[in-house]
Design an enzyme around this catalytic site. Sequence first.
Site, short mmCIF file in Angstrom:
data_model
loop_
_atom_site.label_atom_id
_atom_site.label_comp_id
_atom_site.label_asym_id
_atom_site.label_seq_id
_atom_site.Cartn_x
_atom_site.Cartn_y
_atom_site.Cartn_z
N GLU A 299 0.35 -1.20 0.11
CA GLU A 299 0.06 -0.11 -0.06
C GLU A 299 0.84 1.40 0.17
O GLU A 299 1.33 1.34 1.26
CB GLU A 299 -1.19 -0.25 1.53
CG GLU A 299 -1.92 0.49 0.92
CD GLU A 299 -2.93 0.88 2.13
OE1 GLU A 299 -3.10 -0.10 3.47
OE2 GLU A 299 -3.61 1.79 2.50
N ARG B 280 5.27 -13.35 9.15
CA ARG B 280 5.90 -12.37 9.05
C ARG B 280 7.65 -12.23 9.98
O ARG B 280 7.70 -12.82 10.70
CB ARG B 280 5.32 -10.91 9.44
CG ARG B 280 5.46 -10.70 10.84
CD ARG B 280 4.12 -9.80 11.08
NE ARG B 280 4.26 -8.37 10.48
CZ ARG B 280 3.54 -7.26 10.03
NH1 ARG B 280 2.77 -8.83 9.12
NH2 ARG B 280 4.22 -6.41 9.80
N LYS C 239 4.42 0.82 11.09
CA LYS C 239 4.81 2.61 10.08
C LYS C 239 4.21 3.87 11.13
O LYS C 239 4.70 4.90 10.85
CB LYS C 239 3.41 2.36 9.48
CG LYS C 239 4.16 1.66 7.72
CD LYS C 239 2.39 1.64 7.04
CE LYS C 239 3.10 0.11 5.57
NZ LYS C 239 2.39 0.13 5.19
P1 ATP Z 1 0.25 -1.96 6.88
O1 ATP Z 1 -0.28 -1.69 8.88
O2 ATP Z 1 -0.18 -0.11 7.03
O3 ATP Z 1 -1.19 -2.84 6.17
P2 ATP Z 1 2.29 -3.47 6.17
O4 ATP Z 1 4.21 -3.48 6.42
O5 ATP Z 1 1.26 -4.53 5.80
O6 ATP Z 1 1.10 -2.10 6.81
P3 ATP Z 1 1.89 -3.46 2.91
O7 ATP Z 1 2.40 -2.38 2.73
O8 ATP Z 1 0.72 -3.53 3.18
O9 ATP Z 1 1.98 -2.76 4.76
O10 ATP Z 1 2.71 -4.40 2.98
C1 ATP Z 1 2.38 -5.06 1.90
C2 ATP Z 1 3.99 -6.73 1.91
O11 ATP Z 1 4.47 -6.58 2.23
C3 ATP Z 1 1.94 -7.26 2.72
O12 ATP Z 1 1.98 -7.72 1.80
C4 ATP Z 1 3.01 -7.33 3.74
O13 ATP Z 1 2.74 -8.84 4.50
C5 ATP Z 1 4.20 -7.52 3.73
N1 ATP Z 1 4.91 -7.38 5.08
C6 ATP Z 1 5.30 -6.10 5.66
N2 ATP Z 1 5.53 -6.36 7.51
C7 ATP Z 1 6.43 -8.02 6.99
C8 ATP Z 1 7.22 -8.61 7.24
N3 ATP Z 1 7.14 -7.80 8.68
N4 ATP Z 1 7.33 -9.29 7.29
C9 ATP Z 1 7.10 -10.29 6.04
N5 ATP Z 1 6.07 -9.57 4.47
C10 ATP Z 1 5.84 -8.17 5.68
#
Ligand code: ATP
Length: 611
Positions: free
Chosen positions: A60, A302, A312
């Site tokens: 996003e 994750r 964030k």
């Molecule tokens: P938000 O809390 O805004 O949703 P987010 O970290 O999930 O934050 P996104 O931009 O939705 O942000 O994430 C993009 C992709 O990165 C998603 O598929 C998410 O699952 C993955 N992602 C985010 N953080 C991790 C992590 N710590 N380990 C593995 N994948 C991650």
Amino acid sequence: MTANAAEADKPSHFLRQIIERDLAQGTYASRTFAGTPGDAAHHATGPADPARIRTRFPPEPNGYLHVGHAKSICLNFGLAREYGGVCHLRFDDTNPEKEEQEYVDAIVEMVKWLGFDWETPDPLHPGASRSHLYYASNYFDFMYFAAEALIEAGHAYVDEQSADEMRQNRGDFGHAGTDSPFRTRTPAQNLARFREMRGGVHADGAMVLRAKIDMASPNINLRDPALYRIKRATHHNTGDTWCIYPMYTYAHPIEDALENITHSICTLEFEDQRPFYDWLLDTLCTLGLISRPRPHQYEFARLNLTYIVTSKRKLRQLVDEGHVDGWDDPRMPTLVGMRRRGYTPESLQLLAERSGVSKAGGWIDYSSLDIALRDDLDAKAPRACVVLDPLKLKLVNFAEVFGSHAHREPCHAPVHPAHPERGQRDFVLTSEVWIEREDFMELPSKGFFRLSPPSVDAAGAAVAGARSRLKYGYVIECTGFETDAQGQVSAVLAALVPGTKSGTPGADAVKVKGVITWVSAADGVPAEVRLYDRLFTEAQPDAGGRDFLSVLNPAAKKTVLAYVEPGLATAQADERFQFERHGYFVADRQDHAPGRLVFNRTATLKDTWSK
Ligand code: ATP
Ligand code: MG
């Protein structure tokens, strides 16, 4: 069965097993694709695309990427590369209020920096390539069209309950929900209402479109989840075209389906959403809006790295409140910060691979990242001598040995000790050099083998000054020291032992235990060196509701004035080095310039944090 033999040594994990199973069974062999995702023609025509997997990284665009995203990027792009497939970069821009072009650009840059791309040969136009960069907002028309189809088939309804009523009627884990009084409206009534929503007839929040599934489902995500809401907001891509926007949970499966994603890989928090993902896509298949085989969602744990935060909100707080100097501060776990700190794409790929893929969450120690960096750079980084805490060393017999106080004695060191073919560094030994302050002790402690002055032992016998080797130079013997007005040691005095130069037959004639690094005081170049360390002092900064700011590491950045060997004067921004005995450093991409050298410490040579 692995497509690429070079990858064969990589450990298997459940995602590799699923992909290999699907390739072996030809699960997606009948799939076709053509045109632009979202086109009606997209699903009906086009050449077969057998035995290809398609993954996607769907950020996003509402913030900067961090090390957790690097894991997801390496996994999705890495699997596609490994199995001869394609990975899409897709901006999940369904939330107009928080998204900005600035983040889109930054994300594109960082995915490229990590070593991945989304260009593939175009099956429709031989010789041409095709970019697999997509925006969820380009599918808004299709999403709307699908919503009308769901309404017409009795699978969705417009609910005019207030947000509070909806929350109350949803029930909870122990209690079934209650049907909305609007649930029994006819498709025609719902369609009219939904068109009014789209037409801007109703106020923001006045009503939502909901799926009609089961208000008594044990999975709360199946209790008639919202599909569309009214929101008057200007979208970075579609402007003011829409005043209704799809919910993420509705949009995401459709995005996957339109792009012919085969394996939709996400983190575990989406596990409870999978039944809705399946319901929606199966329903749309039945309605003939998308074709089988459809994508499937798979969840993995994750990446949780110790000594950082990735929320964030918390990252933004660090920046906004000035605890760090911006998003790309080298202490930040953002990818822009880590790049500036000197971490390499390869080190992040190694971390992603080594941290594995599993269903069980766990913590990866920060030291794994530094180990990955050392494993990457040890074989690559050129070496350099640098003195970080300079103390003057005066060679008292220099003129006597070389005939002149101004003599410049050439010395050589390998660019890389394991790769003589990479050549040598040339510098000179002069009568005064900089050494590390810690290499001298007036009263040496037990086991200290570097420089200390002559003394008298307990029995009254004279003890000679300690001997050490000036690395790539001569053995020297400490003869005394000077102090300043405050009694601080201001210079060390030493005599050079003639005939002991490194690389000459006499080098081994005198055995010494201590070897010290040095830089000529005449030729050494001043440099600003920023010694970075972990941003927090606790492994889990926000554990147990603790205020993460209370465990900020005040020593995470220390700036010193150093002297570096003259060869470093031509270092380019982003160039990485191993500073002998100190660690891995990079010329700062922002502040480093010819005439103003600035280096960042990425990592020390050894872990200093393990207890
Ligand atoms: P938000 O809390 O805004 O949703 P987010 O970290 O999930 O934050 P996104 O931009 O939705 O942000 O994430 C993009 C992709 O990165 C998603 O598929 C998410 O699952 C993955 N992602 C985010 N953080 C991790 C992590 N710590 N380990 C593995 N994948 C991650
Ligand atoms: Mg997210």
